[in-house]
Design an enzyme around this catalytic site. Sequence first.
Site, PDB file in Angstrom:
ATOM      1  N   GLY A 227      40.437  35.469  36.648  1.00  0.00           N
ATOM      2  CA  GLY A 227      40.274  34.475  35.596  1.00  0.00           C
ATOM      3  C   GLY A 227      38.855  33.950  35.505  1.00  0.00           C
ATOM      4  N   GLU A 229      37.120  32.644  37.631  1.00  0.00           N
ATOM      5  CA  GLU A 229      36.326  32.915  38.834  1.00  0.00           C
ATOM      6  C   GLU A 229      35.626  34.280  38.766  1.00  0.00           C
ATOM      7  OE1 GLU A 229      35.871  30.582  41.173  1.00  0.00           O
ATOM      8  OE2 GLU A 229      37.086  29.327  39.821  1.00  0.00           O
ATOM      9  N   ASP A 258      43.597  42.921  28.820  1.00  0.00           N
ATOM     10  CA  ASP A 258      43.357  44.156  28.077  1.00  0.00           C
ATOM     11  C   ASP A 258      41.876  44.278  27.729  1.00  0.00           C
ATOM     12  OD1 ASP A 258      46.145  44.539  28.129  1.00  0.00           O
ATOM     13  OD2 ASP A 258      46.378  43.385  26.285  1.00  0.00           O
TER      14      ASP A 258
END
Length: 315
Positions: A227, A229, A258
């Site tokens: 995410g 991070e 995706d």
Amino acid sequence: MSEVILFGEPMAMFVAKTPGRLHEVEEFTRLLAGAEVNVAIGLKRLGHSVSYVTKLGTDPFGVYIEEKLKTEGIETQITKDNQHFTGYQLKNKVFEGDPEVFYYRKNSAASYLNEEDAEKVDFEGAKVLHLTGIPPALSQSCRNATYRMIERARENAMIVTFDPNLRPTLWESKSVMIRTINDLASRADIVLPGTGEGKVLMGSEDPKEIASFYRRLGAKAVIVKAGAEGAYVEMEDQKRSYPGFKVDKVIDTVGAGDGFAVGVISSYLEGLSTEQMIERANAIGSIQVSVESDNEGLPTREELRTYIETHQNER
């Protein structure tokens, strides 16, 4: 021939025009959806050739999807099914958090994909087969077709990229899902799990533990999506984390993974370094969560270059 082959279920998607629970919404906008569709569109916008393998009903949704894929410049290898309808989904409008999604895909045309369909696929000249954990969840015949697609990719000296893309409600049980997804991952060259998926599939959200787990299963490279991070990479010559891009406002998280896959696959095809690959993958994922759709925000090459240059100092 196409550089990348994708295999999955495209669907018509109806996105709510106003906020609220799905049963409260009266107006929707029709769009094209599907994890593999998103990757296909993203790769095409970056200038790569792609071929999409699927089965569609002869109903209006099937016609819409086929025409939409052609509009995007995507080559298709489509089997027509006049006995089963094309799947579709509803998605509500939210201003924070994940949207509510409801599927109408049980016994859809794509769920009847089988090994015979996989045998008909033209692999000539392709370099990458990209798969997700969605087709094997649709039915046993679709699961068998997924395995056959991997075998045929190997026969044609292609690399296989695999995104778990968990859809627990589509599987007959959690145990079957975990066993099948991990077995498919063991047959791939590049595995792209998220930290949340790692928690479900192998019991940890720690990127290093997730990467080590799939490397032990046989993957040549594991890129763990973390995410905001960023991402953690483990392959033969390195184990390290790469920072993500700051996103001021997350509008819709669907399709981010995706978009990340688009960055990885396109970078592989272009021979970019691992650092450039993850930078691109993180950038596309960040762009995608900033728009309200599954694939409308996927960038062109120029849009991607501008985004990276503009946000370089915010990492």
